[in-house]
Design an enzyme around this catalytic site. Structure first.
Site, PDB file in Angstrom:
ATOM      1  N   HIS B 158       0.854  -1.184   0.000  1.00  0.00           N
ATOM      2  CA  HIS B 158       0.000   0.000   0.000  1.00  0.00           C
ATOM      3  C   HIS B 158       0.887   1.231   0.000  1.00  0.00           C
ATOM      4  O   HIS B 158       1.808   1.337   0.799  1.00  0.00           O
ATOM      5  CB  HIS B 158      -0.898   0.014   1.224  1.00  0.00           C
ATOM      6  CG  HIS B 158      -1.970  -1.027   1.184  1.00  0.00           C
ATOM      7  ND1 HIS B 158      -3.062  -0.903   0.365  1.00  0.00           N
ATOM      8  CD2 HIS B 158      -2.098  -2.208   1.813  1.00  0.00           C
ATOM      9  CE1 HIS B 158      -3.830  -1.970   0.512  1.00  0.00           C
ATOM     10  NE2 HIS B 158      -3.266  -2.794   1.387  1.00  0.00           N
ATOM     11  N   CYS B 200      -0.665   2.044  -5.092  1.00  0.00           N
ATOM     12  CA  CYS B 200      -1.359   3.275  -5.456  1.00  0.00           C
ATOM     13  C   CYS B 200      -0.328   4.387  -5.644  1.00  0.00           C
ATOM     14  O   CYS B 200       0.632   4.476  -4.882  1.00  0.00           O
ATOM     15  CB  CYS B 200      -2.345   3.663  -4.371  1.00  0.00           C
ATOM     16  SG  CYS B 200      -3.657   2.483  -4.153  1.00  0.00           S
TER      17      CYS B 200
END
Lengths: 678, 403
Positions: B158, B200
């Site tokens: 992440h 991301c």
């Protein structure tokens, strides 16, 4: 030396914050009116400001796995239900036979089974044990085998889990009078239990508690939880006589010592409602309120309602006040908000706070019910017992259309089983306690909520005038003293006299709150007589206190100032403990405190208004007014009020303390001010 | 007299030769960039917890792919922040899948995890890259690359704007990564480095990179999310991310000897399928990505040259005249296999091949031996110093002789 005569002549200039304060205090009337109106308006706006719920915790992933429950599990559950029903018709000593049958089935499925025997402990008022659990004063008077109720506990150990956490399923049933709904809820739990003994993905242990609710659904769960969390040395079985044990044919499988799994991550109480509503779909009712307005984490409700709606096509509903649904004034407010929303959208399409009338009315009805249930501080089901141990729990009440025929029952079993399995699988994914989402919220529908940050505004606006008014009254009286040039010492300490009065009245409130303990010592008294004794004793003590400490009649303005301050402190303290109580209390108390004025000073209109407010402000009168307006229950006898108050202290509700120690003294003081001889 | 002259001449000639040799050595060590000698892969999964199953599956899929394409286990550093295979929630104990069809168990017998669980920290990651380890760290946990190494660095987890979260407790920032890469460059730990990140806002992680020879691929641009590809409703979690899924889909079509270029990998990413825009940073990379095969990073296959004449292929620097026969299939004639870099001008013998090569021209052998020896000497300055000391002694001896 440096200062010139001009600057010496000027007043010292205050800092801006002080000047703002002085300005607000100088315009206290306008501030009070504006703030109170805004507070009530904000409360009415809450359904509009409600946000959609969302699953906040990433780990939960509800619905990511397909339900695995099979026909085999369901048909097993069906057989189990049939056996229970036939036993119910045949056997005599049901409170022994049914736990045994359940234990047998649990053991056959592969769970670790144990019985938990407990006795009924009548709710008593222990003034010194408030907020704490009553200790085990074993009621040794009539310790017969019949007086014991038996919870049956089945535990599935997670095959590869660390055994430190568990998920609890609760199915309350009454063995003395087993209803078809209870057998169905037992069947749903059976089907889930049957599946979970076979799966390999469990990370938390599963506890199925078939709670014997002959002494109340809450009590059975609370008794089990208490023993679960109390370390026992030498085995639980020693507490009982040997002959009270259920003689078990399944021999060693069932133990009487309490078996434990890990700490509880969540608990689900499964129930089946008596009658299905006339709706198209089957519905699922969610009850979440625990004692003192505590709520389980919003994520748990989100997971259940998400799975029920998207997984099983159930209509999820939370408790709402049905009588509000066709109230005209609420519809009118809804229409106002709708038109305002439309106008706002025509001005700027980005603004989307419009809400349809129907939505608004339903939202308000749910909100009021949510506020009331939280304010009452009485749990809405046996899930409340878990909250006392910081375990998130809700009651899922499935209300099917009909399940009289066996096919309908089969689909209900499938549906309920899938739903419970989905929730368990989702909670099983959890890594920590529920913590990600809100604990302080009000529901306006099953998928909309108002968080603490929003609803606090309404309350703060409502109570904000109190300190302003107190300061303004105080400064006015001090100023008038200075102007009158009376040569009295300690002019600025004059507020101590009214403070003494206020303190005495609050002391009286504390005594009144303790009186029921002594009233209970009177044997064989009727509720009405108890209530009358309580009232007369309270009045008597008030007069005694008043005559003993004959306070010199202070200025009403100072007295009002101190009263208002104490009300403010009390409300703020209560808002921390139970917001809903404080909010409802503020709605009653704030106008009364702000308006009150000696009838000789005030005009006729204001005096009449004060009278109305004071009458409504009395707790008993409020109870009857609210009941007649909202139509909670029928009948308006004193008995009902007594029972209502009794339930408050029986459930250790902080609302009781609030009423006796904040609301009632403030009400008395308001009357005192109203009748003040100026 | 005559003796003295001879002595003089000898000393001068020795001096000059020494000088020439040292000069040529030092110049060659600077101008001659190292050639591609080996491949390494560092594969990092940075996130814990069951719901991040897909990140471990991503990393293990990449691990399987690079192993299939020829990087041996001892040259793969595999870092997995959690153990999904043995998680109690895993319906299939000790197995990890990256597809709901469950055909391929990624966690089979031959998985060597070098850093697992709480060992996967930013500190350890930076230590692996820069090679600054505690003494006790075994060789298998070190990135023992050299200046001829091509390194694939794959990371998933992440992330956000200029950071990548490790273990839910700390984060690697873009300048940390850039600094580590710069240190690697200074320490000559790689020749080319491909950083591939699936997270991301992956593109932001590359913003601080400055070192030449670095190529970066990110799954998404700034402000974009990288999404998972599909949910395995049996296991109950998402099992693979989109970017990695389509990367794997690209590589599944390849075998060890295919010549697919990096640009074909880049163009295989379809923003509509990815639901994000893959980002490539090529400005630090000198080669043309159209001509670099993906196996330069994702495999351990180097160009093999089949030559008819061993002599001509090895006869010195003018090998531009040699006709290459670049074989794409396994060469059956091992004896004559030679490895060269992609640049035909810079050529070196592979040490393994050296031993089996025989029957060449003695002059060429002699020359190669010298070249090899000199290239083995890394410390140019020391040679210069020794040379100067030697010269001084020679001068002293010769003057003493002549006087």
């Amino acid at each position: 030396m440096a200062s010139t005569p001009e600057t010496e002549g000027q007043k010292p200039k205050h800092r801006p914050i002080v000047r703002i304060g002085i300005f607000i205090i100088a315009h206290s009337f306008i501030v009070s009116v504006v703030c109170c109106t805004a507070g009530v308006l904000a409360l009415l706006l809450l359904p509009v400001l409600a946000k959609k719920t969302y699953v906040s915790e990433n780990a939960l992933m509800p619905g990511s796995a397909i339900p695995m429950i099979t026909d085999q599990d369901v048909s097993g559950a069906n057989n189990f239900i049939n056996e229970l029903t036939s036993l119910n018709l045949k056997s005599q000593s049901l409170n022994i036979e049914i736990p045994r049958l359940i234990a047998l089935h649990m053991a056959n499925l592969g769970g670790e089974v144990s019985y938990h025997m407990f006795q009924n402990q009548p709710n008593k008022f222990h003034p010194l044990h408030f907020f704490t659990s009553t200790d085990t004063e074993a009621n040794n008077v009539n310790q017969t085998c019949e007086s014991y109720a038996t919870n049956t506990v089945g535990i599935i150990r997670a095959p590869r889990g660390d055994g430190k956490e568990s998920i609890v399923l609760v199915t309350p049933y009454n063995p003395v009078n087993l209803s078809p709904n209870e057998t169905l809820s037992l069947g749903i739990a059976y089907s889930v239990f049957s599946l979970l003994t076979q799966v390999s993905w469990l990370a938390k242990d599963i506890i199925w508690l078939a709670a014997d609710s002959q002494y109340g659904q809450y009590n059975s769960v609370a008794a089990w939880l208490k023993d679960y969390h109390t370390p026992s040395f030498g085995g639980f079985g020693k507490l009982h006589d040997d002959e009270c044990h259920i003689s078990n044919d399944i021999a060693t499988e069932v133990s009487d010592t309490l078996r434990r799994a890990g700490t509880m991550a969540a608990a689900l109480v499964i129930k089946v409602a008596n009658t299905g509503e006339a709706g198209e779909q089957d519905a699922l009712n969610i009850y979440a309120e625990a004692s003192n307005g505590q709520m389980p984490n919003l994520d748990l409700i989100n997971v259940v309602s998400y799975l029920a709606v998207h997984g099983q096509g159930l209509r999820v509903q939370v408790d709402k006040l049905v009588s509000l649904l066709d109230s005209t004034w609420l519809k009118f407010i809804g229409e106002v908000f709708e038109t305002v929303g439309k106008i706002a959208r025509s001005v700027n399409p980005q603004w989307k706070f419009g809400i349809s009338v129907k939505e608004y009315v339903e939202g308000s009805a749910t909100l009021v019910s949510s506020l009331y249930n939280q304010a009452l501080g009485v749990p809405t089901g046996s899930h409340g017992a878990f909250r006392d141990y910081q375990v998130d729990a809700i009651t899922m009440e499935i209300s099917p259309k009909l399940f009289s025929n066996s096919k309908g029952r089969q689909t209900e079993l499938f549906r309920g089983g899938r739903l419970v399995e989905g929730v368990i699988r989702s909670v099983n994914n959890l890594l920590e306690k529920f913590h990600q989402s809100f604990f302080l919220y009000l529901l306006t529908s099953s998928n909309k909520f108002v968080s603490v940050g929003v609803y606090m505004i309404a309350f703060l606006l409502l109570v904000a005038p109190l300190p302003v008014l107190a300061a303004s009254l105080f400064s006015d009286t001090i100023k008038s003293y200075v102007e009158s040039e009376k040569n009295e010492p300690f002019k600025s300490w004059r507020w101590l006299y009214p403070t003494k009065t206020v303190f005495l009245v609050h002391l009286w409130g504390a005594i009144v709150s303790l009186l029921p303990y002594f009233i209970y010592q009177i044997p064989d008294s009727q509720p009405t007589s108890r209530l009358l004794i309580w009232a007369s004793l309270s009045l008597f003590i008030l007069f005694v206190l008043g005559s003993f400490f004959r306070a010199r009649s202070a200025e009403w303005a100072l007295l009002k100032s101190v009263t208002v301050s104490s009300a403010f402190i009390g409300l703020c303290l209560m808002s921390v403990i139970n917001f809903a109580t404080a909010e409802i209390g503020a709605l009653l108390l704030v106008p009364m405190c702000l308006m009150t004025k000696p009838w000789r000073v005030a005009g006729k209109v204001q005096s009449a208004l004060n009278l109305v407010l004071v009458i409504i402000g009395f707790p008993g009168a409020t109870f009857f007014v609210v009941k007649s307006v909202f139509g909670f229950e029928n009948g308006s006898s004193l008995v009902e009020f007594w029972y209502w108050v009794e339930s408050l202290w029986a459930w250790n509700s902080a609302t009781y303390i609030y009423i006796c120690m904040v609301h009632l003294p403030c009400w008395v003081l308001c009357i005192y001010i109203l009748l003040h001889p100026c | 007299m005559r003796n003295r002259e001879i002595n003089n001449f000898l000393s001068r000639s020795i001096l000059t030769t020494l000088l020439v040799i040292t000069l040529s050595l030092s110049s060659s060590s600077i101008t001659h960039a190292a050639v591609h000698t080996n491949n390494w892969a560092v594969l990092v999964c940075t996130s814990r917890f069951w719901f991040n199953y897909r990140h471990m599956a991503n990393t293990l899929s990449l691990y399987r792919t690079v192993k299939r394409l020829g990087i041996p286990d001892e040259r793969i550093i595999l870092m997995l922040a959690d153990d999904m295979a043995c998680n109690a929630r895993n319906k299939y104990p000790a197995q990890v899948f990256n597809n709901e069809n469950h055909r391929l168990n990624l966690y089979g017998d031959n998985v060597e995890v070098d850093y697992r669980g709480y060992e996967v920290t930013v500190e350890n990651f930076l230590r692996v890259l820069t090679g600054r380890h505690e003494n006790a760290v075994p060789r298998s946990k070190r990135l023992l690359s050299d200046e001829g190494s091509h390194i694939l660095l794959y990371m998933t987890g992440h992330g956000g704007d200029e950071f990548l979260k490790f273990q839910d407790s700390e984060e690697l920032q873009s300048h940390d990564l850039a600094d580590a890469v710069k240190q690697m460059k200074e320490k000559r730990r790689f020749k080319e480095l491909l950083i591939m990140v699936d997270t991301c806002q992956a593109a932001t992680l590359f913003s601080q990179l400055q070192s030449p020879g670095v190529l970066a691929i990110g799954s998404s641009m700034k402000g974009e999310n990288s999404y998972s590809h599909h949910l395995d409703s049996d296991v109950g979690v998402s099992v693979v991310d989109r970017f990695t899924f389509y990367t794997l889909a690209f590589f599944e079509r390849l075998n060890m000897y295919d010549n697919a270029s990096l640009s074909s990998l880049f163009s295989s990413f379809n923003p509509n399928l990815l639901m994000s825009t893959a980002y490539y940073r090529t400005d630090l990379y000198q080669e043309q990505v159209e001509q670099v095969p993906v196996t330069n990073f994702f495999g351990s296959v180097m160009k093999t040259i089949h030559t008819d004449s061993a002599y001509r292929a090895t006869s010195g620097k003018d090998n531009s005249r040699v006709k290459y026969d670049v074989t794409s299939s396994q060469s059956d004639d091992v004896d004559t296999r030679r490895m060269t870099s992609s640049d035909p001008g810079k050529q070196v013998d592979h040490p393994d091949i050296k031993l089996v090569k025989g029957g060449g021209c003695p002059h060429a052998d002699w020359w190669n031996a010298i070249v090899e020896k000199f290239q083995g000497i890394k410390n140019g300055d020391m040679i210069v110093n020794y040379g100067l000391v030697g010269m001084l002694t020679l001068v002293a001896v010769s003057t003493w002789q002549s006087s």
